[in-house]
Motif scaffolding. Structure first.
Motif, PDB file in Angstrom:
ATOM      1  N   CYS A 181     -17.265  -2.880   7.524  1.00  0.00           N
ATOM      2  CA  CYS A 181     -16.222  -2.854   6.586  1.00  0.00           C
ATOM      3  C   CYS A 181     -16.545  -4.007   5.461  1.00  0.00           C
ATOM      4  N   MET A 182     -16.797  -5.207   6.048  1.00  0.00           N
ATOM      5  CA  MET A 182     -16.741  -6.415   5.027  1.00  0.00           C
ATOM      6  C   MET A 182     -17.981  -6.346   4.143  1.00  0.00           C
ATOM      7  N   ASN A 183     -19.004  -5.171   4.324  1.00  0.00           N
ATOM      8  CA  ASN A 183     -20.201  -4.887   3.497  1.00  0.00           C
ATOM      9  C   ASN A 183     -19.547  -4.793   2.091  1.00  0.00           C
ATOM     10  N   CYS A 184     -18.253  -4.042   2.173  1.00  0.00           N
ATOM     11  CA  CYS A 184     -17.783  -3.563   0.998  1.00  0.00           C
ATOM     12  C   CYS A 184     -16.368  -4.237   0.472  1.00  0.00           C
ATOM     13  N   HIS A 185     -15.471  -4.244   1.619  1.00  0.00           N
ATOM     14  CA  HIS A 185     -14.126  -4.681   1.677  1.00  0.00           C
ATOM     15  C   HIS A 185     -13.923  -6.096   2.003  1.00  0.00           C
ATOM     16  N   GLY A 186     -12.883  -6.562   1.524  1.00  0.00           N
ATOM     17  CA  GLY A 186     -12.442  -7.862   2.228  1.00  0.00           C
ATOM     18  C   GLY A 186     -11.642  -7.861   3.389  1.00  0.00           C
ATOM     19  N   LEU A 187     -11.793  -9.202   4.126  1.00  0.00           N
ATOM     20  CA  LEU A 187     -11.352  -9.140   5.315  1.00  0.00           C
ATOM     21  C   LEU A 187      -9.987  -8.514   5.495  1.00  0.00           C
ATOM     22  N   GLY A 188      -9.084  -8.991   4.888  1.00  0.00           N
ATOM     23  CA  GLY A 188      -7.625  -8.449   4.937  1.00  0.00           C
ATOM     24  C   GLY A 188      -7.463  -6.970   4.696  1.00  0.00           C
ATOM     25  N   PHE A 189      -8.001  -6.456   3.861  1.00  0.00           N
ATOM     26  CA  PHE A 189      -8.214  -4.944   3.603  1.00  0.00           C
ATOM     27  C   PHE A 189      -8.799  -4.200   4.883  1.00  0.00           C
ATOM     28  N   SER A 190      -9.863  -4.698   5.406  1.00  0.00           N
ATOM     29  CA  SER A 190     -10.822  -4.469   6.527  1.00  0.00           C
ATOM     30  C   SER A 190      -9.704  -4.472   7.738  1.00  0.00           C
ATOM     31  N   LEU A 191      -9.093  -5.320   8.051  1.00  0.00           N
ATOM     32  CA  LEU A 191      -8.445  -5.580   9.357  1.00  0.00           C
ATOM     33  C   LEU A 191      -7.118  -4.632   9.215  1.00  0.00           C
ATOM     34  N   ASP A 192      -6.483  -4.518   7.992  1.00  0.00           N
ATOM     35  CA  ASP A 192      -5.378  -3.870   7.729  1.00  0.00           C
ATOM     36  C   ASP A 192      -5.842  -2.161   8.043  1.00  0.00           C
ATOM     37  N   ALA A 193      -6.940  -1.712   7.502  1.00  0.00           N
ATOM     38  CA  ALA A 193      -7.540  -0.225   7.657  1.00  0.00           C
ATOM     39  C   ALA A 193      -7.458  -0.143   9.107  1.00  0.00           C
ATOM     40  N   LEU A 194      -8.444  -0.939   9.663  1.00  0.00           N
ATOM     41  CA  LEU A 194      -8.568  -0.671  11.145  1.00  0.00           C
ATOM     42  C   LEU A 194      -7.360  -0.582  12.020  1.00  0.00           C
ATOM     43  N   ALA A 195      -6.449  -1.322  11.857  1.00  0.00           N
ATOM     44  CA  ALA A 195      -5.060  -1.457  12.365  1.00  0.00           C
ATOM     45  C   ALA A 195      -4.252  -0.116  12.225  1.00  0.00           C
ATOM     46  N   ASP A 196      -4.712   0.752  11.218  1.00  0.00           N
ATOM     47  CA  ASP A 196      -3.874   1.812  10.706  1.00  0.00           C
ATOM     48  C   ASP A 196      -4.697   2.999  11.485  1.00  0.00           C
ATOM     49  N   GLY A 197      -3.965   3.498  12.723  1.00  0.00           N
ATOM     50  CA  GLY A 197      -4.638   4.710  13.475  1.00  0.00           C
ATOM     51  C   GLY A 197      -4.462   5.851  12.558  1.00  0.00           C
ATOM     52  N   ALA A 198      -3.309   6.290  11.780  1.00  0.00           N
ATOM     53  CA  ALA A 198      -3.281   7.286  11.034  1.00  0.00           C
ATOM     54  C   ALA A 198      -4.385   7.243  10.181  1.00  0.00           C
ATOM     55  N   LEU A 199      -4.388   6.133   9.575  1.00  0.00           N
ATOM     56  CA  LEU A 199      -5.562   6.379   8.226  1.00  0.00           C
ATOM     57  C   LEU A 199      -7.241   6.364   8.871  1.00  0.00           C
ATOM     58  N   ALA A 200      -7.217   6.021   9.998  1.00  0.00           N
ATOM     59  CA  ALA A 200      -8.480   6.221  11.091  1.00  0.00           C
ATOM     60  C   ALA A 200      -8.679   7.749  11.044  1.00  0.00           C
ATOM     61  N   ARG A 201      -7.739   8.274  11.492  1.00  0.00           N
ATOM     62  CA  ARG A 201      -7.672   9.858  11.911  1.00  0.00           C
ATOM     63  C   ARG A 201      -8.154  10.576  10.585  1.00  0.00           C
ATOM     64  N   THR A 202      -7.595  10.095   9.347  1.00  0.00           N
ATOM     65  CA  THR A 202      -8.089  10.896   7.909  1.00  0.00           C
ATOM     66  C   THR A 202      -9.451  10.285   7.513  1.00  0.00           C
ATOM     67  N   ASN A 203     -10.098   9.501   8.492  1.00  0.00           N
ATOM     68  CA  ASN A 203     -11.172   8.806   7.948  1.00  0.00           C
ATOM     69  C   ASN A 203     -11.081   7.852   6.651  1.00  0.00           C
ATOM     70  N   TYR A 204     -10.085   7.152   6.922  1.00  0.00           N
ATOM     71  CA  TYR A 204      -9.837   6.310   5.756  1.00  0.00           C
ATOM     72  C   TYR A 204      -9.735   6.774   4.374  1.00  0.00           C
ATOM     73  N   LYS A 205      -8.911   7.901   4.132  1.00  0.00           N
ATOM     74  CA  LYS A 205      -8.504   8.504   3.007  1.00  0.00           C
ATOM     75  C   LYS A 205      -7.349   7.996   2.453  1.00  0.00           C
ATOM     76  N   GLY A 206      -7.289   7.117   1.802  1.00  0.00           N
ATOM     77  CA  GLY A 206      -6.025   6.322   1.219  1.00  0.00           C
ATOM     78  C   GLY A 206      -6.114   4.938   1.293  1.00  0.00           C
ATOM     79  N   ALA A 207      -4.981   4.160   1.385  1.00  0.00           N
ATOM     80  CA  ALA A 207      -4.827   2.610   1.740  1.00  0.00           C
ATOM     81  C   ALA A 207      -3.876   2.546   2.774  1.00  0.00           C
TER      82      ALA A 207
END
Length: 164
Positions: A99-125
């Motif tokens: 993730c941090m190849n493109c995103h910052g640490l905070g955004f990466s951790l927040d995205a990975l902690a969001d199960g619903a976002l993972a199910r949509t393959n990270y479509k959205g914030a």
């Protein structure tokens, strides 16, 4: 699984193996959502020559990341991590290697902690908010104030999140 599960024996096409081979077997919600994800848009642009090489995000980009190795004679080699579980469980292991190849640490951790976002393959914030970074920054600022210094070491190492 063997090599020919993803790479056809006489047609060793890594681009095909990076997405098509994955979706031909996996039919979970995360995989099925890939085609409509921002990552898939980047991948299609790269394949079409509309974006620079390496800017696309395939299934393999995240689940089979490239790892740099140095040989005994100090030659740098980049190899694909074929252990799909190597950075998958827990998913936070993906933050640094992927993730941090493109995103910052905070955004990466927040995205990975969001199960619903993972199910949509990270479509959205991300709707999840991991507080540890903000807590560390606040403690650094408080310590600096107590010592009459300015904070900044952590703030300099934590890049701002990239908007999806």
């Amino acid at each position: 699984l063997g090599c020919n599960s993803c790479h056809l024996g006489h047609d060793f096409d890594t681009r095909k193996a990076a997405v098509e081979a994955c979706v031909s077997c996996h039919d979970d919600e995360h995989t099925l959502a890939y085609a409509a994800s921002p990552h898939a848009v980047l991948w299609r642009k790269e394949l079409a020559g509309e974006a620079p090489p390496g800017s696309g995000v395939s299934c393999a980009t995240c689940h089979m990341p490239r790892v740099e190795h140095r040989t005994p004679d100090y030659v740098k080699r980049t190899l694909v991590q074929h252990n799909q579980s190597g950075n998958l469980k827990p998913t936070v292991k993906m933050a640094r290697s992927v993730c941090m190849n493109c995103h910052g640490l905070g955004f990466s951790l927040d995205a990975l902690a969001d199960g619903a976002l993972a199910r949509t393959n990270y479509k959205g914030a991300p709707s999840a908010k991991v507080q540890s970074i903000e807590l560390a920054l606040r403690r650094e600022r408080e310590a600096a104030e107590r010592n009459g210094q300015t904070a900044g070491s952590l703030e300099q190492t934590v890049p701002p999140p990239v908007k999806p």
